[in-house]
Design an enzyme around this catalytic site. Structure first.
Site, short mmCIF file in Angstrom:
data_model
loop_
_atom_site.label_atom_id
_atom_site.label_comp_id
_atom_site.label_asym_id
_atom_site.label_seq_id
_atom_site.Cartn_x
_atom_site.Cartn_y
_atom_site.Cartn_z
N LYS A 193 0.84 -1.20 0.00
CA LYS A 193 0.00 0.00 0.00
C LYS A 193 0.88 1.25 0.00
CE LYS A 193 -1.83 2.58 3.27
NZ LYS A 193 -1.77 3.93 2.70
N GLY A 245 7.17 4.41 8.34
CA GLY A 245 6.28 5.53 8.59
C GLY A 245 6.47 6.07 9.99
N SER A 246 5.40 6.61 10.55
CA SER A 246 5.53 7.30 11.83
C SER A 246 5.62 6.31 12.99
CB SER A 246 4.34 8.23 12.05
OG SER A 246 3.19 7.46 12.32
N THR A 247 6.22 6.76 14.07
CA THR A 247 6.35 5.93 15.26
C THR A 247 4.98 5.61 15.86
OG1 THR A 247 8.58 6.71 15.70
CG2 THR A 247 7.34 5.89 17.58
N GLY A 250 3.54 2.85 13.96
CA GLY A 250 4.36 1.67 14.27
C GLY A 250 3.92 1.00 15.56
N GLU A 267 10.30 0.62 10.32
CA GLU A 267 11.29 1.68 10.13
C GLU A 267 10.55 2.98 10.38
OE1 GLU A 267 12.99 4.57 9.02
OE2 GLU A 267 13.09 3.93 6.94
N CYS A 301 13.32 10.39 7.24
CA CYS A 301 13.28 9.89 8.61
C CYS A 301 14.65 9.95 9.26
CB CYS A 301 12.72 8.47 8.65
SG CYS A 301 13.42 7.44 7.37
N GLU A 398 10.00 14.99 16.18
CA GLU A 398 10.30 14.90 14.75
C GLU A 398 9.40 15.86 13.98
OE1 GLU A 398 9.27 11.26 12.60
OE2 GLU A 398 11.18 11.41 11.54
#
Lengths: 488, 304
Positions: A193, A245-247, A250, A267, A301, A398
């Site tokens: 995706k 993507g974002s934490t 995640g 990641e 990132c 971030e």
């Protein structure tokens, strides 16, 4: 005879517009899902717009996926895995990957133009970095496909099954390559995706895959927003999740799959320290700082978003950095001379703008380029905050934009402590002329990647991944293979 | 010598990272210079050339012919500038001076036992004095590379300072580092610092007499030295890459580099020069191409 006198005191020489032509690209008005080797209309019947962030205008419509589409794609991937891909001789798999790599090279210009139109990144970067690296990843992992038995001595690697892969909007095609190439080389099939703001190069990749003759169902691409991602993560037919993507997302993925035996690599975000010592080659350090934070508008990132400068060289380094920022050309991503393009989306623009306002409110010293700005689209000037404290939100969170927070330090121990004092641990940079200092820092910085006297260098042979809340698992290199294999 | 300025310890000159320099250098070469920017750049390049002849077989006739070309690059193309200067041996200064009289074209003389610099200082001083007596507007001196490699930075510094004193107000001093003999980029940087602090008005890469001449990475290293000196003192120093720059495209990349490192203020022949003999003709071909849309035969452009 009179000669024309060129003004001898001050010359005003500017670069004329040098736009890359978009006349050769072929974009459809509407893009459907790519399932089982065919383009399929979304079962919802709905499409959403893909916007050019440099003009805020629509360039194409993209299918809005739902659970039915995901289910169809996973079933296709499973069938292809069981019947074709996992049982095919590895050397045959390699041939397909080589073919895809070559086709990407052949269509490099078209991919580069679409990447810049859809995502806002400067054409120089998509042309010189994103697309060549994407092809390089396919070439690299194609080479591994029939050598897996030698990659892990005394262990017998086996493919896993169907991989669900969710990728971000900052390097759309490159991230697709990072995910698809090792998965396929190891004998897995995939459901991918792309990010909702940047689906177009993934769909062009689907067309290319169709052209390559890859067996149906080996690669399936379902477009849509986070809900589609969630459907992939929670689907029973998925054996492995790979997410970039974002934490926050995640963490959500980890919760979702906690009770399953799905393998996962994540990641995630970063807040990298870029550390400049007083003995560093300063002019090259300035380049590394600029490349570290303003490359791809800071949508990276592993961006070097925290600059640590040894206090004795603070003034000269900041001065040089400011002068360099003044030479960056901000504007039309399609112009070959543009250094900093458009922010990827309106919502990201608002996020970054929010942080800039916050920095001002916190009383930090701000420097922004005095460059001319385009009237339309989402652009942000390269921004520098000095006098930042470790406890400032700008040093902790971030931002994912062209905003650099500058802090100073006195000793090696102090800077290591400060650099590690973050929940993230993806990357770091060290600038010094002294080799022993480099080794000291690389072994004590808790970051997956540490660059010495350079920054943001990528290569398919080099593993990439994080510590702590920047995720786990590695992509790239030999390490990237093991994420897509299981061992008896 | 610039007395008010503190002379740094040259053994501690700033370090240069070669990989970083090459990476930055390659970025200038991806700049796309088109249309009116290109024409402007090409005319600037012409106006920055030190048209050079430095051969054992140079004659009065040869120098006269080159001096005519310096003022009439291509009369078929109206409104072209002259080159910045002609560059000759000291024996030819008087000839050149007479030939370019009234045109604004400067006469530069190579000096100090060019190209090797391997003579006693008294010979170098005499060489320079002669050129100045003959009316040289600019002196292109070489540094003592042997002494540099022996670590005698003060010797190198003093020679430059003394030649600068001889030049006085009459001539601007260009100091040739001969980077192909100097070694690494760290050395190029150190030699640049020595020359600048000793009083150079210009620093110059090469004599053109050895294989390795000007390159973008070497020039970039020297530009950073100029930039640092400017940041510290507010004094501008000129830059002259010499040798090996024979195409318009490469010359334009040099201009891009100067603009992005030092700024537009350096984009005049007061602060930037090309030491070249064949560059002018390629620029003329490109200008004609921009004007007429087609490349002309080289036979339409005069040699010299």
């Amino acid at each position: 005879m009179s000669k024309k006198k060129i003004e001898t005191e001050k010359m005003n020489w500017e670069y004329a517009a040098a736009p890359e032509s978009a006349s050769h690209i072929q974009l459809k008005e509407k893009y459907d899902h790519f399932i089982n080797g065919k383009f399929e209309k979304p079962s919802s019947g709905k499409y959403f717009d893909s916007i050019n962030p440099a003009t805020a205008k629509k360039i194409a419509a993209v299918a809005e996926g739902n659970s039915k589409d995901v289910d169809k794609a996973v079933k296709a991937a499973r069938k292809a895995y069981d019947n074709v891909w996992s049982v095919m001789p590895a050397s045959e798999r390699a041939k397909y990957l080589f073919r895809i790599a070559r086709l990407i090279q052949e269509k490099a210009r078209e991919f580069a133009v679409i990447e810049s139109l859809d995502g806002g990144k400067p054409i120089r970067e998509s042309r010189d970095i994103d697309i060549p690296l994407a092809a390089a990843h396919f070439f690299y992992y194609a080479g591994w496909a029939d050598k897996l038995d030698y990659a892990f001595p005394n262990r017998k690697p086996k493919s896993i099954g169907v991989a669900g892969q969710i990728i971000p909007w900052n390097f759309p095609l490159l991230m697709a390559a990072w995910k698809i190439a090792p998965a396929l080389a190891c004998g897995n099939t995939v459901v991918l995706k792309p990010a909702e703001t940047t689906s177009l190069t993934a769909m062009k990749l689907a067309e290319l895959i169709q052209e390559s003759g890859l067996p149906d169902g080996v690669v399936n691409i379902v477009t849509g927003d986070g809900k589609v991602g969630a459907e992939i993560v929670s689907h029973d037919g998925i054996d492995k999740i790979a997410f970039t993507g974002s934490t926050d997302v995640g963490k959500l993925i980890q919760k979702t799959i906690a009770k399953t035996d799905k393998k996962v690599t994540l990641e995630l975000g970063g807040k990298a320290a870029n550390i400049v010592f007083e003995d560093a080659p300063l002019d090259q350090a300035v380049e590394g700082i600029v490349n570290g934070i303003y490359f791809n508008q800071g949508h990276v990132c592993c961006a070097g978003s925290r600059l640590f400068v040894q206090e004795s060289i603070k003034d000269i380094l900041i001065k040089k950095l400011q002068d360099r920022i003044e030479t960056l050309i901000v504007g039309d991503p399609m112009d070959k001379n543009t250094d900093v393009g458009a922010i990827n989306s309106k919502s990201q623009w608002e996020t970054i703008q929010g942080y800039i306002e916050l920095g001002k409110k916190e009383g930090l010293e701000i420097f922004q380029s005095s460059c001319k700005m385009p009237k339309d689209g989402y652009f942000i000037k390269p921004t520098l905050f000095t006098k930042v404290a470790q406890s400032s939100r700008l040093a902790k969170e971030e931002i994912f934009g062209p905003v650099l927070a500058v802090q100073t330090f006195r000793t090696v121990d102090e800077v290591i402590e400060k650099a590690n004092n973050t929940p993230y641990g993806l990357s770091a940079g060290v600038w010094t002329d002294k080799g022993s200092k480099i080794f000291n820092l690389t072994s004590r910085l808790r970051a997956g990647i540490v660059w010495a006297n350079t920054y943001n260098q990528f290569d398919p042979t080099s593993p990439f991944g994080g510590y702590k809340e920047s995720g786990f698992g590695r992509e790239g290199g030999l390490h990237g293979l093991s994420a897509y294999l299981k061992f008896d | 010598m610039k007395n008010s300025i503190q002379i740094p310890d040259f053994s501690r000159s700033p370090k240069v990272d070669q990989v970083g320099i090459i990476e930055r250098a390659s970025r200038f070469q991806t700049r796309s210079i088109k249309n009116e920017s290109k024409i402007q750049a090409l005319e600037m390049v012409l106006n920055m050339i030190d048209l050079t002849t430095l051969e054992g077989k140079d004659t009065i006739e040869k120098v006269n012919q080159m001096c005519y070309k310096a003022q009439h690059l291509h009369d078929d193309y109206p409104g072209l500038p002259t080159v910045a200067a002609v560059c000759v041996y000291s024996a030819m200064v008087a000839t050149a001076k007479a030939a370019v009289k009234g045109s604004g074209v400067k006469v530069a003389s190579v000096s100090t036992a060019f190209p090797s610099g391997q003579t006693p200082f008294s010979t170098k001083a005499d060489d320079t004095k002669f050129a100045l007596d003959q009316g040289a507007d600019e002196i292109d001196m070489v540094i003592s590379r042997g002494k540099y490699h022996q670590g005698e930075y003060n010797f190198v510094f003093d020679e430059i300072a003394k030649i600068k004193e001889l030049c006085g107000n009459q001539a601007r001093l260009k100091v040739i580092l001969e980077t192909g003999e100097i070694g690494t980029l760290d050395d190029v940087r150190r030699a640049s610092d020595i020359a600048i602090y000793a009083g150079a008005d210009f620093i110059k890469t090469s004599t053109g007499k050895i294989g390795s001449a000007a390159s973008i990475p070497v020039t970039l290293t020297m530009l950073y030295a100029i930039k640092d000196y400017y940041l510290k003192t507010g004094t501008m120093i000129g830059m002259k890459p010499a040798g090996g720059i024979s195409t318009s495209k490469l010359a334009i990349h040099y201009l891009v580099m100067v603009k992005e490192i030092l700024g537009n203020a350096w984009l005049t022949n007061k602060w930037f020069r090309f030491g070249a003999s064949s560059l002018a003709n390629d620029v003329l071909l490109q200008l004609e191409k921009q004007r007429t849309g087609g490349y002309q035969s080289k036979d339409y452009i005069s040699i010299d």
